[in-house]
Design a protein around this motif. Structure first.
Motif, PDB file in Angstrom:
ATOM      1  N   HIS A 104       0.832  -1.205   0.000  1.00  0.00           N
ATOM      2  CA  HIS A 104       0.000   0.000   0.000  1.00  0.00           C
ATOM      3  C   HIS A 104       0.870   1.260   0.000  1.00  0.00           C
ATOM      4  O   HIS A 104       1.945   1.282   0.600  1.00  0.00           O
ATOM      5  N   ARG A 105       0.398   2.277  -0.690  1.00  0.00           N
ATOM      6  CA  ARG A 105       1.062   3.576  -0.660  1.00  0.00           C
ATOM      7  C   ARG A 105       0.095   4.695  -0.278  1.00  0.00           C
ATOM      8  O   ARG A 105       0.480   5.648   0.383  1.00  0.00           O
ATOM      9  N   ARG A 106      -1.144   4.599  -0.664  1.00  0.00           N
ATOM     10  CA  ARG A 106      -2.131   5.608  -0.278  1.00  0.00           C
ATOM     11  C   ARG A 106      -2.815   5.144   1.007  1.00  0.00           C
ATOM     12  O   ARG A 106      -3.913   4.574   1.000  1.00  0.00           O
ATOM     13  N   ALA A 112      -4.369   6.217   4.422  1.00  0.00           N
ATOM     14  CA  ALA A 112      -4.980   7.362   5.099  1.00  0.00           C
ATOM     15  C   ALA A 112      -4.976   7.152   6.615  1.00  0.00           C
ATOM     16  O   ALA A 112      -4.656   6.069   7.123  1.00  0.00           O
ATOM     17  N   VAL A 171       6.730   8.458   1.293  1.00  0.00           N
ATOM     18  CA  VAL A 171       5.340   8.717   0.903  1.00  0.00           C
ATOM     19  C   VAL A 171       4.889  10.033   1.553  1.00  0.00           C
ATOM     20  O   VAL A 171       5.055  10.228   2.755  1.00  0.00           O
ATOM     21  N   LEU A 209      -4.066  13.046   3.322  1.00  0.00           N
ATOM     22  CA  LEU A 209      -4.546  11.704   3.652  1.00  0.00           C
ATOM     23  C   LEU A 209      -5.089  11.603   5.076  1.00  0.00           C
ATOM     24  O   LEU A 209      -5.481  10.519   5.511  1.00  0.00           O
ATOM     25  N   VAL A 257      -9.673  11.051  -1.976  1.00  0.00           N
ATOM     26  CA  VAL A 257      -8.301  10.582  -2.214  1.00  0.00           C
ATOM     27  C   VAL A 257      -8.210   9.085  -2.506  1.00  0.00           C
ATOM     28  O   VAL A 257      -7.142   8.588  -2.842  1.00  0.00           O
ATOM     29  N   PRO A 259      -8.081   6.102  -0.809  1.00  0.00           N
ATOM     30  CA  PRO A 259      -6.971   5.343  -0.227  1.00  0.00           C
ATOM     31  C   PRO A 259      -7.170   3.844  -0.412  1.00  0.00           C
ATOM     32  O   PRO A 259      -8.301   3.357  -0.555  1.00  0.00           O
TER      33      PRO A 259
END
Length: 329
Positions: free
Chosen positions: A184-186, A188, A215, A220, A242, A244
């Motif tokens: 995972h990168r996004r 929140a 990141v 977020l 966004v 996530p």
């Protein structure tokens, strides 16, 4: 007629001095564990019961400490305090103390209760929970030289008084790294309004873990008061803005709300909560777990040090949380 069991009887049975028995009854933390256990076994075997009134007159102590129990909220995160109080009661009992529980709806009412309790029960000390910036409760007690320890840091000055806490930043950092390792990168974060010591600490762990992985956390983060409905509302907002792939929450209540918001979302969004409540275990929610039993025991250790007249403020204790992994992460 059966012979009366006295401290001398216990001492002979345990093969220790009468002073050692007295220490086990009045200051157990200064006695080696194996010796303390031998004395406690003798006490139980002989059915010895200390004369509490005489002990109070001799030591000037009631051996009674007070702790607040919060009003019921959503029935989820209140279980955290319940587990802490259970551990506190057990540990205090082993040290020869009893815990008096009281309730209050806000700081002003809690402080008013302090005066009532001190006048009525001649309490030895307080254990406070839920510390905050500019906490008026600790100021009131300190100004009157009433002994106390807190489960929670004094956020404005870490050397202000004895305390035990769990490293919330380490917990959310661990949760965030788990999600990063899963690809995972996004990621929140749903937390509490800025200015909450505990909430700011938990948010910092998430933020710093993202930055360490390269990141950018900008945009977020969402904040709200604690609650299931609040978590669901902010999760919908995150999905709309966004999108996530994962979210770390400051509590299990917020995480449960987030789970309700992502029903049917494809691809699925990973969710991690905080506090590892029974609800989290029941629904399979990955959550940061606090060592509440150890926290309670360390509070009693610090408190007995304060009551026994240590001249230096006992060293504060910062405990490390762990991650209870389940299918949501």
């Amino acid at each position: 007629m059966a012979e009366k069991v006295t401290i001398a009887t216990v001492a002979r049975h345990a093969r220790v001095s009468r002073q050692t028995v007295s220490n086990v009854l009045n200051s157990p933390h200064i006695v080696r564990q194996e010796t303390r256990q031998r004395v406690e076994d003798a006490i139980n075997a002989l059915g010895y019961r200390a004369n509490q009134a005489a002990r109070q007159m001799r030591t000037g102590r009631s051996r009674l400490i007070a702790a607040r129990i919060d009003p019921t909220r959503d029935g989820i995160n209140g279980s955290v305090l319940d587990r802490f109080l259970h551990g506190l009661t057990e540990t205090a009992d082993a040290a020869g103390y009893r815990v008096l529980l009281y309730t209050a709806t806000d700081d002003d009412r809690e402080i008013a209760t302090y005066g009532d309790l001190l006048g009525t029960y001649e309490l030895d000390a307080f254990v406070l929970v839920g510390t905050k910036h500019g906490d008026p409760r600790t100021e009131w007690l300190a100004d009157r030289d009433v002994p106390f320890v807190t489960f929670g840091r004094p956020w404005d000055a870490l050397d202000a008084h004895p305390w035990v806490d769990v490293d919330g930043a380490a917990g959310t950092a661990q949760a965030t790294r788990r999600l990063l390792d899963a690809g995972h990168r996004r990621i929140a974060f749903i937390g509490w309004p800025v200015g909450s010591g505990v909430g700011d600490d938990r948010r910092a762990g998430w933020r710093d873990a993202l930055r360490a992985a390269g990141v950018d956390p900008t945009g977020l983060h969402r904040e709200t008061e604690d609650g299931i409905a609040e978590g669901e509302r902010l999760m919908h907002d995150l999905l709309d803005t966004v999108a996530p792939s994962a979210v770390v929450c400051a509590s299990d209540s917020l995480a449960l709300g987030a789970l309700q918001a992502i029903r049917g979302v494809d691809p699925p969004v990973s969710v991690i909560g905080f506090d590892d409540t029974p609800v989290a275990a029941a629904i399979g929610l990955t959550s940061v777990s606090q060592p509440l039993g150890e926290a309670a025991a360390r509070c009693v250790d610090l408190l007995t040090g304060v009551l026994d007249g240590d001249h230096e403020t006992p060293t504060p204790v910062l405990l490390q949380p762990s991650l209870a992994l389940r299918h949501t992460a």
